[in-house]
Design an enzyme around this catalytic site. Structure first.
Site, mmCIF file in Angstrom:
data_model
loop_
_atom_site.group_PDB
_atom_site.id
_atom_site.type_symbol
_atom_site.label_atom_id
_atom_site.label_comp_id
_atom_site.label_asym_id
_atom_site.label_seq_id
_atom_site.Cartn_x
_atom_site.Cartn_y
_atom_site.Cartn_z
ATOM 1 N N HIS A 40 23.328 48.465 43.633
ATOM 2 C CA HIS A 40 22.866 47.375 42.775
ATOM 3 C C HIS A 40 22.093 46.394 43.638
ATOM 4 O O HIS A 40 22.566 45.964 44.679
ATOM 5 C CB HIS A 40 24.051 46.627 42.157
ATOM 6 C CG HIS A 40 24.901 47.493 41.286
ATOM 7 N ND1 HIS A 40 26.214 47.210 41.017
ATOM 8 C CD2 HIS A 40 24.624 48.641 40.621
ATOM 9 C CE1 HIS A 40 26.712 48.142 40.208
ATOM 10 N NE2 HIS A 40 25.767 49.026 39.970
ATOM 11 N N ASP A 69 31.349 49.445 37.688
ATOM 12 C CA ASP A 69 30.466 50.607 37.675
ATOM 13 C C ASP A 69 31.007 51.674 38.630
ATOM 14 O O ASP A 69 31.580 51.356 39.661
ATOM 15 C CB ASP A 69 29.070 50.150 38.114
ATOM 16 C CG ASP A 69 27.971 51.108 37.670
ATOM 17 O OD1 ASP A 69 28.246 51.956 36.810
ATOM 18 O OD2 ASP A 69 26.848 50.988 38.183
ATOM 19 N N SER A 79 27.937 48.354 45.486
ATOM 20 C CA SER A 79 27.455 47.087 44.944
ATOM 21 C C SER A 79 27.697 46.017 46.014
ATOM 22 O O SER A 79 27.505 46.297 47.200
ATOM 23 C CB SER A 79 28.171 46.813 43.621
ATOM 24 O OG SER A 79 27.573 45.730 42.951
#
Lengths: 269, 192
Positions: free
Chosen positions: B45, B138, B18
């Site tokens: 992401h 996540d 991310s």
């Protein structure tokens, strides 16, 4: 996580008892959705989940609704709607009437988006939009046309990015935490349950919209559905898919030509 | 469904990241050797912009073929795949990948957890997952699932991460044997 064998058992139960055929759905997707439902509804064991499905037709409704993905939004992928507005609708406008099929429309956000485009192009009154889904409960939501007010900021941005020039809020009236879309949009919509796996062609359309539905099917079923669409389209009709879906690898691809950069194909013969 | 029982012989590496993960990828990818028996899948992401140039950017930095995953595509060795923005990716038993537009997980689509969890059971010990920099939670649940299925996993050394939260969560909860600086990651992947 539910074992692969148990997924097969459930899929067979649901087919034998209720006639819903999930055997050609993506195995990875089924596994994830069934595991998710198993956790959400806190089943102590697989056997309990199986028992519930076999003996409670009411729960079967929930099963089908949760196994099929019902995530959608208005004017999803605005550039797609911009292409519809600028390139496809002017062509459709030359016909005396326009028949559109939204296959797998879920709760209807994209159907209302289409109706707004048609209205702004001055074509809505000569159009009929057939909106179908496997799931009668989500269709009922689509028919009512009430959506969460919290989503309107995103939808309004999408609408503008799709070439919309009016005040988006003029299409709905707000009521507590929901907004209801104008009845003039709903008037040209026909809602009906239709299962892409087992139900056949029911009309000939100028435009079929089926976005982010085929990704949940395996290759064989994808191809069957492409053939169903092909049978349901006249010459020069359009087929619109999700942003990561393609006609390219299907058995019908030779008779279809992509229009521009968006996932829209035109039938050539 | 007999074909579903044939499992792909390839090894699979999934890299999840991310915030702050792009700089790591740009350092690591150029140094990777071509490996015909390894598919690499990158799940990061990112914003869903109409003209996504991340695949082009990554492709310009490596000799290995880079492409965005298409629905039901069968994974090949010697290729780097990128998860498309705004879709989860799911791994089929027959070596193909499916796209999925269901609910966001950890406020993310693609979700790293979803990719790791789905691959864990299909690829088992042939799977390696690496979790990079990020400010999200996540990926950690997914790594636990990889561990449970005898897959391998590694985590970026949080002290080298622009956003240490995500790898630090993995270190705290899973006590990985392999914690890697971006430099060490190169040798680790080339050894797979």
């Amino acid at each position: 996580m539910i074992e692969d064998e148990n997924i097969d058992i459930l899929v067979n139960d649901v087919f034998e008892l209720y006639g819903y055929d999930f055997t050609e759905y993506s195995k990875a997707s089924l596994k994830r959705r069934i595991s998710r439902l198993y956790t959400l509804d806190k089943f102590p064991s697989f056997a309990e989940l199986r028992y519930k499905i076999k003996n409670d037709p009411g729960y079967l409704k929930r099963f089908v609704e949760e196994i099929t993905v019902n995530v959608t939004e208005m004017f999803r992928d605005p550039s797609f709607y911009l292409a519809l507005r600028n390139e496809i609708l002017p062509k459709l406008g030359t016909y005396p009437y326009i028949r559109i099929w939204h296959a797998g429309c879920s709760t209807g956000e994209e159907v209302y988006s289409m109706a707004i485009l048609l209205k702004e192009a001055g074509l809505l009154s000569k159009s009929i939009i057939y909106a179908t889904d496997i799931n009668p409960d989500v269709l009922e939501k689509a028919r009512v046309g009430i959506f969460p007010i919290a989503n309107m900021k995103l939808y309004s941005e999408n609408y503008i990015a799709s070439g919309g020039r009016l005040d988006f809020s003029s299409y709905y009236s707000a009521n507590y935490d929901g907004v209801k879309f104008d009845e003039s949009l709903t008037k040209q919509m026909v809602f009906s349950a239709h299962n892409l796996v087992s139900d056949g062609s029911f009309n000939e359309f100028h435009l079929i919209v089926c976005r982010n539905v085929l990704i949940y099917f395996d290759k064989q079923l994808q191809d069957k559905v492409f053939q169903l669409f092909d049978k349901s389209m006249g010459k020069l009709a359009y087929l619109a898919l999700g942003s990561k879906e393609t006609v390219k690898f299907s058995s019908i691809h030779l008779h279809y030509k992509q229009v521009g950069k968006e996932k829209i194909w035109r039938k050539t013969e | 469904m007999a074909q579903d029982r044939i499992t792909a012989p390839l090894k699979l590496l999934i890299i999840g990241g991310s915030a702050g993960s792009l700089t790591v990828l740009l350092k690591v990818l150029p140094a990777l050797n071509y490996n015909v028996s390894l598919s690499i899948v990158i799940v990061v992401h990112r914003k869903n912009t109409p003209d996504s140039t991340l695949a082009d950017l990554l492709a310009s930095r490596t000799k290995i073929h880079v492409k965005e995953i298409e629905d039901k595509e069968s994974l090949l060795g010697g290729t780097i795949y990128l998860a498309p923005p705004d879709y989860h990716i799911l791994f089929e038993n027959n070596g193909a990948v499916s796209l999925d537009f269901s609910e966001k997980v950890n406020f993310s689509r693609p979700s790293i957890d979803v990719a790791f969890e789905s691959a864990a059971e299909v690829y088992k010990e042939r799977l390696t997952c690496i979790l990079l920099s990020g400010a999200s939670s996540d990926g950690v649940k997914g790594l636990a699932e990889v561990k449970r299925n005898n897959g391998n996993f590694a985590v970026q050394d949080p002290s080298t991460a622009q956003a240490p939260y995500m790898p630090q969560q993995a270190v705290n909860k899973l006590h990985p044997n392999t914690v890697l600086t971006p430099e060490a990651m190169i040798g680790f992947i080339n050894g797979l």
